[in-house]
Design a protein around this motif. Structure first.
Motif: not given
Length: 126
Positions: A98-126
């Motif tokens: 149950v805890l694993l499924l709850a964690r996976l559902s929360r991760r999946r429900a998180r919106p992806y960053p919009a185009a032009g915006r950085s991810a919550p952890g900051g911009p990705r470095r190549p």
């Protein structure tokens, strides 16, 4: 978590506990198999724990009490302890699932960053 999700999770954990308890009391492998399948992937760890616990109960408990009765049947204390340990292991596996499924559902429900915006952890470095 919503209220409906919590009720469904509690019913799932209770169902697994009942199946594991019935499997031990009736010595029915179908109930144990159903509990393992319902708790996958954590059910694999619970199944390994069942065999480890059985060995420990028989080995350590055998130092202090007989593991068989006069008629050759398994001792009552060993059967009771085995049912309790097996049920607890499968209930813990259900809670972990149950805890694993709850964690996976929360991760999946998180919106992806919009185009032009950085991810919550900051911009990705190549």
């Amino acid at each position: 978590m919503t209220g409906r999700w919590v009720w469904a999770a509690a019913a799932y954990v209770a169902l697994v506990g009942v199946l594991a308890g019935l499997g031990g009391l009736r010595e029915d492998t179908r109930c144990y198999l159903a509990a393992v399948v319902l708790t996958l992937p954590a059910g694999v760890a619970a199944l390994v724990g069942v065999y480890v616990a059985r060995g420990l109960l028989t080995g350590v408990g055998g130092l202090f009490a007989r593991t068989t009765g006069p008629d050759g049947a398994e001792a009552g204390w060993l059967t009771a302890a085995g049912v309790v340990v097996n049920t607890v292991l499968f209930v813990l596996a259900a809670v972990a699932t149950v805890l694993l499924l709850a964690r996976l559902s929360r991760r999946r429900a998180r919106p992806y960053p919009a185009a032009g915006r950085s991810a919550p952890g900051g911009p990705r470095r190549p």
